[in-house]
Design an enzyme around this catalytic site. Structure first.
Site, PDB file in Angstrom:
ATOM      1  N   GLU A  98       0.841  -1.206   0.000  1.00  0.00           N
ATOM      2  CA  GLU A  98       0.000   0.000   0.000  1.00  0.00           C
ATOM      3  C   GLU A  98       0.881   1.263   0.000  1.00  0.00           C
ATOM      4  O   GLU A  98       0.597   2.234  -0.702  1.00  0.00           O
ATOM      5  CB  GLU A  98      -0.897   0.000   1.251  1.00  0.00           C
ATOM      6  CG  GLU A  98      -1.756   1.248   1.447  1.00  0.00           C
ATOM      7  CD  GLU A  98      -2.940   1.294   0.484  1.00  0.00           C
ATOM      8  OE1 GLU A  98      -3.752   0.364   0.515  1.00  0.00           O
ATOM      9  OE2 GLU A  98      -3.032   2.272  -0.297  1.00  0.00           O
TER      10      GLU A  98
ATOM     11  N   HIS B  13       0.155  -9.715  -1.591  1.00  0.00           N
ATOM     12  CA  HIS B  13      -1.165  -9.117  -1.856  1.00  0.00           C
ATOM     13  C   HIS B  13      -1.495  -9.419  -3.312  1.00  0.00           C
ATOM     14  O   HIS B  13      -0.830  -8.897  -4.220  1.00  0.00           O
ATOM     15  CB  HIS B  13      -1.080  -7.611  -1.596  1.00  0.00           C
ATOM     16  CG  HIS B  13      -2.373  -6.871  -1.729  1.00  0.00           C
ATOM     17  ND1 HIS B  13      -2.691  -6.111  -2.823  1.00  0.00           N
ATOM     18  CD2 HIS B  13      -3.409  -6.748  -0.866  1.00  0.00           C
ATOM     19  CE1 HIS B  13      -3.878  -5.548  -2.632  1.00  0.00           C
ATOM     20  NE2 HIS B  13      -4.337  -5.915  -1.465  1.00  0.00           N
TER      21      HIS B  13
ATOM     22  N   ARG C 236      -5.927 -15.156   3.257  1.00  0.00           N
ATOM     23  CA  ARG C 236      -6.964 -14.206   3.669  1.00  0.00           C
ATOM     24  C   ARG C 236      -7.724 -13.780   2.421  1.00  0.00           C
ATOM     25  O   ARG C 236      -7.123 -13.629   1.353  1.00  0.00           O
ATOM     26  CB  ARG C 236      -6.317 -12.968   4.302  1.00  0.00           C
ATOM     27  CG  ARG C 236      -7.363 -11.916   4.721  1.00  0.00           C
ATOM     28  CD  ARG C 236      -6.834 -10.494   4.539  1.00  0.00           C
ATOM     29  NE  ARG C 236      -6.713 -10.140   3.136  1.00  0.00           N
ATOM     30  CZ  ARG C 236      -6.174  -9.004   2.688  1.00  0.00           C
ATOM     31  NH1 ARG C 236      -5.671  -8.139   3.533  1.00  0.00           N
ATOM     32  NH2 ARG C 236      -6.113  -8.736   1.382  1.00  0.00           N
TER      33      ARG C 236
ATOM     34  N   HIS D 255      -8.721  -2.433   7.321  1.00  0.00           N
ATOM     35  CA  HIS D 255      -7.772  -1.585   6.584  1.00  0.00           C
ATOM     36  C   HIS D 255      -8.497  -0.264   6.311  1.00  0.00           C
ATOM     37  O   HIS D 255      -9.560  -0.273   5.686  1.00  0.00           O
ATOM     38  CB  HIS D 255      -7.440  -2.325   5.282  1.00  0.00           C
ATOM     39  CG  HIS D 255      -6.541  -1.638   4.310  1.00  0.00           C
ATOM     40  ND1 HIS D 255      -5.217  -1.978   4.172  1.00  0.00           N
ATOM     41  CD2 HIS D 255      -6.765  -0.641   3.414  1.00  0.00           C
ATOM     42  CE1 HIS D 255      -4.666  -1.241   3.213  1.00  0.00           C
ATOM     43  NE2 HIS D 255      -5.587  -0.410   2.737  1.00  0.00           N
TER      44      HIS D 255
ATOM     45  N   HIS E 126      -8.597   3.671   4.871  1.00  0.00           N
ATOM     46  CA  HIS E 126      -8.057   4.840   4.182  1.00  0.00           C
ATOM     47  C   HIS E 126      -8.447   6.109   4.921  1.00  0.00           C
ATOM     48  O   HIS E 126      -9.387   6.116   5.723  1.00  0.00           O
ATOM     49  CB  HIS E 126      -8.504   4.852   2.709  1.00  0.00           C
ATOM     50  CG  HIS E 126      -7.593   3.996   1.878  1.00  0.00           C
ATOM     51  ND1 HIS E 126      -6.517   4.506   1.195  1.00  0.00           N
ATOM     52  CD2 HIS E 126      -7.573   2.656   1.688  1.00  0.00           C
ATOM     53  CE1 HIS E 126      -5.874   3.518   0.589  1.00  0.00           C
ATOM     54  NE2 HIS E 126      -6.492   2.385   0.877  1.00  0.00           N
TER      55      HIS E 126
ATOM     56  N   HIS F 292       1.410  25.827  29.558  1.00  0.00           N
ATOM     57  CA  HIS F 292       1.795  24.429  29.352  1.00  0.00           C
ATOM     58  C   HIS F 292       3.179  24.128  29.915  1.00  0.00           C
ATOM     59  O   HIS F 292       3.376  23.127  30.594  1.00  0.00           O
ATOM     60  CB  HIS F 292       1.768  24.091  27.851  1.00  0.00           C
ATOM     61  CG  HIS F 292       0.380  23.938  27.297  1.00  0.00           C
ATOM     62  ND1 HIS F 292      -0.064  22.779  26.722  1.00  0.00           N
ATOM     63  CD2 HIS F 292      -0.661  24.805  27.241  1.00  0.00           C
ATOM     64  CE1 HIS F 292      -1.325  22.927  26.328  1.00  0.00           C
ATOM     65  NE2 HIS F 292      -1.703  24.155  26.629  1.00  0.00           N
TER      66      HIS F 292
END
Lengths: 382, 382
Positions: free
Chosen positions: A13, A72, A132, A194, A196, A290
């Site tokens: 990916e 994949h 898978r 998964h 996006h 802070h």
């Protein structure tokens, strides 16, 4: 404790990110670093895509990493055979099941998806490999279509089903709901998710999937992927660290920064400043309110301990919104003993100077030392 | 339809990002661009912080923007007075209510928070200004402490209460639940939410707040803020575009890119590649499977229409994972007529060439034209 696994897809990916190209050497280095961090699965592209990719997969497998290498692969006989001709641990099949992908990508009906996939799943199982099946664009798929396909592939023997939000449209609630339906319907197989990031919720959606029953979450280093990417490894680790720390027992979190920096260098870019844990400013504190609190106790504004990642915090002192605690602390660490009044005057002077632009740590130190010397002179002149 | 408003805090929270310093001119330009996009509220720092800040606030107010200018102010008499001495529309008060901030920041008990705040709220209301009270670190605050403080400030007349996740620890589900409790308990005041991004869920948490009943969401341009920042304006807009498009009727989405690019240029950086909508690759497609489908119909892999933002998609052709549809499409747009076999051979040649490194669009065009010429020569030689 339910065991969660992560699959890193930086080499697959991630390579689909328009800004990415990994050389052979970089692919090997990335895999070694993923293994060093402790990521259980590494996804690689389909060996059919080129002789160079096939060669790279052979080399990655020969590294004998603890991370398992998964290819994949499209649901196409030749593609599956090419994967089985390499020593990959398993095969991640994918096939678009939404109306959009069925119309504009492969053009095939649900029945054809099933008849294409089932024999390939059997073939991969017969070869003794992990398999898978992922329903691409699951979150725009009709639920009847989706479950008909999953029923068939589970029956055929897949070890895990995948539900990718391929276009970044899902919400955490939708993800948790659909994953839960699948987890209850298919108790004997794993579930992979998964996400996006087109609408900025990839990390939240991925954690929601785990909470719905997924046992495998996809990430990439820095979140790179098609368009603006997917869930980042650092983001998911930051979530697990806070909410499910027992899932990180077998990770070496001190190697995460090296991995993120290495991939950023491969992309000729910096780690994005919004990245959890590894951005340059993830542990940087600036406003006076802070810095005062963090100098008293970092827990005031830090839920992640930078030390656990081999990192350290920084206090930005040279800005117009600095505060006297930060300035006094810096002066003290330079060996200067200032009383309260002096710290207040020094802070005022530094704030005024910083209205023309922020100062680096070095410039701050010079400013403080000059101010101190001048003050000495003023006292001496009296 | 419940009306949602956005508050952009780039000039306040954004300035607390360690990489940020805005000049006077930049502050004015950012405010003008926020107004052009249509953001209803712009938050600015406390005028007490410096004469330069006070001057900047006066100038921002004098621009007569449709966006309302709100000062972010401690619950301190002098700070509130300084804000009221400017023409700001209103005052955003804040006070830490968690044990962590009460112990390590201001050191005061809940009762003191109430006795400090109530008279200041009355003072601001009497001056005819808008006032919000925010319980800093609300998501680590004891719910009894939190609601006691909110009970008191609502009674004193605040128009909105704020629940910031100041340390980025909350999950979407927690956010929705706590916001809903407050929305039901305080039906007559608005509710504001502010999400830090330490664990990567700022955008999801912010949308969950809206779904729980919040009517005002805090954002900054590019998500800049303390540490690794807060929810980004582009991220929230991408969510609203998909899930609540009616909330964007009064925004000019075509100005968003200009705003993000301008702030990125102020930071001397690029828009992070993971930014929804405005990252360089948000509408870039690369893998063969993706480009084929997108060339057939962009909806296949695009849920946001780039045209609605004045942007356009790009097809990355010059990579080793390119596909013949993308290559054939590019050749056709160069005016070349190739048959199927030729496209397949050209694609193969381009993939091989791209194994040494990706090609730019220009390099792709040169490659295709050279290949075509050579093919012509070969034919001629026969």
């Amino acid at each position: 404790m339910r065991r969660l696994t992560l699959l890193d897809s930086t080499l697959r990916e991630g390579e689909q990110f328009s800004g990415a190209f990994f050389t052979h050497e970089q692919r090997v280095n990335i895999a070694r670093l993923l293994d060093a961090v402790g990521v259980p699965y590494i996804e690689v592209p389909s060996p059919i895509s080129s002789p160079e990719t096939t060669q790279a997969i052979h080399e990655l497998c020969s590294l004998n990493l603890r991370s398992r290498i998964i290819a994949h692969v499209r649901c196409v006989e030749a593609d599956v055979q090419a994967a089985l001709d390499t020593p990959v641990h398993g095969v991640n099949l994918f096939y678009g099941t939404s109306n959009e992908l069925r119309s504009y990508s492969h053009g095939r009906p649900i029945e054809r998806i099933i008849t294409d996939s089932v024999p390939l799943i059997r073939k991969i199982r017969e070869a003794g490999r992990y398999v898978r099946f992922s329903a691409e664009d699951a979150f725009r798929s009709d639920i009847v279509d989706l479950l008909m396909v999953f029923d068939a592939v589970v029956e055929a023997g897949v070890q895990r089903i995948g539900l990718p939000d391929s276009v970044g449209i899902a919400t955490p609630r939708q993800v948790e709901r659909l994953i839960r339906i699948c987890a209850e319907r298919y108790p004997d197989v794993g579930i992979e998710f998964h996400a996006h990031n087109d609408t900025g919720c990839a990390i939240a959606n991925t954690i929601a999937a785990f909470e719905g029953g997924a046992d495998c979450l996809d990430v990439t280093v820095l979140g790179i992927g098609e368009r603006n990417g997917i869930a980042s490894l650092s983001g998911i680790i930051s979530q697990l660290y806070i909410h499910y720390p027992e899932q990180l027992n077998e990770y070496d979190l001190t190697r995460l920064m090296e991995l993120d920096q290495y991939v950023a260098s491969c992309l000729n870019t910096a780690i994005p400043f919004n990245m959890p844990i590894t951005s340059a400013y993830a542990f940087a504190h600036k406003a006076g309110v802070h810095t005062k609190a963090v100098l008293s106790n970092p827990r005031a504004y830090e839920i992640l301990d930078p030390g656990d990642f081999g990192l350290s915090r920084s206090i930005t002192v040279g800005s117009r919104i600095t505060g006297r605690y930060a300035v006094g602390h810096r002066a003290a660490s330079l060996g200067l003993e200032l009383n309260n009044d002096e710290v207040i005057r020094l802070t005022q002077a530094l704030k005024e100077r910083s209205e023309r632009g922020s100062l680096s740590q070095e410039e701050v130190d010079t400013f403080i030392l000059n101010w101190y010397q001048e003050k000495g002179n003023l006292i001496w002149e009296r």
